[in-house]
Write a protein that holds these residues in place. Sequence first.
Motif, short mmCIF file in Angstrom:
data_model
loop_
_atom_site.label_atom_id
_atom_site.label_comp_id
_atom_site.label_asym_id
_atom_site.label_seq_id
_atom_site.Cartn_x
_atom_site.Cartn_y
_atom_site.Cartn_z
N UNK A 114 0.85 -1.20 0.00
CA UNK A 114 0.00 0.00 0.00
C UNK A 114 0.88 1.24 0.00
N UNK A 115 0.66 2.19 -0.94
CA UNK A 115 1.42 3.43 -0.89
C UNK A 115 1.21 4.13 0.46
N UNK A 116 2.22 4.87 0.96
CA UNK A 116 2.08 5.53 2.26
C UNK A 116 0.80 6.37 2.35
N UNK A 117 -0.03 6.07 3.35
CA UNK A 117 -1.31 6.76 3.57
C UNK A 117 -2.29 6.59 2.42
N UNK A 118 -2.07 5.56 1.59
CA UNK A 118 -2.95 5.31 0.46
C UNK A 118 -4.04 4.28 0.76
N UNK A 119 -4.76 3.91 -0.27
CA UNK A 119 -5.88 2.98 -0.17
C UNK A 119 -5.40 1.56 -0.47
N UNK A 120 -5.77 0.62 0.38
CA UNK A 120 -5.41 -0.78 0.15
C UNK A 120 -6.14 -1.32 -1.07
N UNK A 121 -5.45 -2.15 -1.85
CA UNK A 121 -6.03 -2.67 -3.08
C UNK A 121 -7.34 -3.43 -2.82
N UNK A 122 -7.39 -4.24 -1.79
CA UNK A 122 -8.60 -5.03 -1.54
C UNK A 122 -9.80 -4.14 -1.23
N UNK A 123 -9.57 -3.02 -0.55
CA UNK A 123 -10.66 -2.06 -0.30
C UNK A 123 -11.11 -1.43 -1.61
N UNK A 124 -10.14 -1.05 -2.43
CA UNK A 124 -10.43 -0.47 -3.74
C UNK A 124 -11.22 -1.46 -4.60
N UNK A 125 -10.73 -2.68 -4.67
CA UNK A 125 -11.40 -3.71 -5.46
C UNK A 125 -12.84 -3.93 -5.00
N UNK A 126 -13.03 -3.94 -3.70
CA UNK A 126 -14.36 -4.17 -3.15
C UNK A 126 -15.34 -3.08 -3.55
N UNK A 127 -14.92 -1.81 -3.45
CA UNK A 127 -15.85 -0.72 -3.80
C UNK A 127 -16.15 -0.68 -5.29
N UNK A 128 -15.14 -0.97 -6.11
CA UNK A 128 -15.35 -0.95 -7.56
C UNK A 128 -16.31 -2.06 -7.98
N UNK A 129 -16.08 -3.28 -7.50
CA UNK A 129 -16.93 -4.40 -7.92
C UNK A 129 -18.34 -4.29 -7.36
N UNK A 130 -18.50 -3.71 -6.17
CA UNK A 130 -19.85 -3.49 -5.66
C UNK A 130 -20.62 -2.55 -6.58
N UNK A 131 -19.98 -1.47 -7.00
CA UNK A 131 -20.61 -0.52 -7.91
C UNK A 131 -20.87 -1.16 -9.28
N UNK A 132 -19.93 -1.95 -9.75
CA UNK A 132 -20.09 -2.61 -11.05
C UNK A 132 -21.27 -3.58 -11.03
N UNK A 133 -21.40 -4.34 -9.95
CA UNK A 133 -22.54 -5.27 -9.84
C UNK A 133 -23.86 -4.52 -9.80
N UNK A 134 -23.87 -3.35 -9.19
CA UNK A 134 -25.10 -2.55 -9.17
C UNK A 134 -25.46 -2.06 -10.57
N UNK A 135 -24.45 -1.66 -11.34
CA UNK A 135 -24.71 -1.26 -12.72
C UNK A 135 -25.37 -2.40 -13.49
N UNK A 136 -24.79 -3.58 -13.39
CA UNK A 136 -25.31 -4.72 -14.16
C UNK A 136 -26.72 -5.09 -13.69
N UNK A 137 -26.97 -4.96 -12.38
CA UNK A 137 -28.29 -5.32 -11.85
C UNK A 137 -29.35 -4.30 -12.24
N UNK A 138 -28.98 -3.03 -12.25
CA UNK A 138 -29.95 -1.95 -12.49
C UNK A 138 -30.14 -1.60 -13.96
N UNK A 139 -29.34 -2.20 -14.84
CA UNK A 139 -29.42 -1.86 -16.27
C UNK A 139 -29.51 -3.10 -17.15
#
Length: 198
Positions: A114-139
């Motif tokens: 993780x870059x100093x004071x940055x966002x952990x990849x697993x947190x990033x991955x989780x938020x992106x895929x949650x949003x992506x699944x919502x797109x697919x579900x709602x459209x």
Amino acid sequence: MSETTMITLLRHGEVELGNVFCGSTDPALSDTGWSQMQKSIEDEESWDKVISSPLQRCAEFAESLAAQEELEFITDERFQEIDFGDWDGTSPQDILEEDPDTLNAWWKSPTRVVPPNGEAFLDFRSRVLKAFHEISENNKGGNVLLVTHAGVIRVVLMYILGMQDENLFRLNVDYASISRIRLYSDETGEWGTLISHT
């Protein structure tokens, strides 16, 4: 009954800050970057909806396109780039001079370091895929354009292709590149295929 949903991923073009880590940093597109994005969609058919990262290097072009085509326009902060923390707005060359060990470790293992004071990849991955699944579900059955960042696009493509996280940088995502995904859903579940990546 099966449904097919199309999602096109468009990365923003070149930004005014040049070759620096742009995560939460919010530079504008350069004139070249704007032209790159316009050229990328020249031969594209229209979409039903445009969804964008709220950062201006994505949102300004996306909103302009949606207004021109009279399409629904939405921003979603979950499609922002990963936050690079102390590296944000800094060039790799400058970081190599100040903290070469951490940068080299991150390049070798970007999903674990993780870059100093940055966002952990697993947190990033989780938020992106949650949003992506919502797109697919709602459209379902629709055709959506998502204007976003290289890291976001890599996460989505890795998910669709079933790639392991550590292979993140094996996916090249150029400025204004376009990736097309087709999602299928029926009573057995949902699955996706990568149609093209240019």
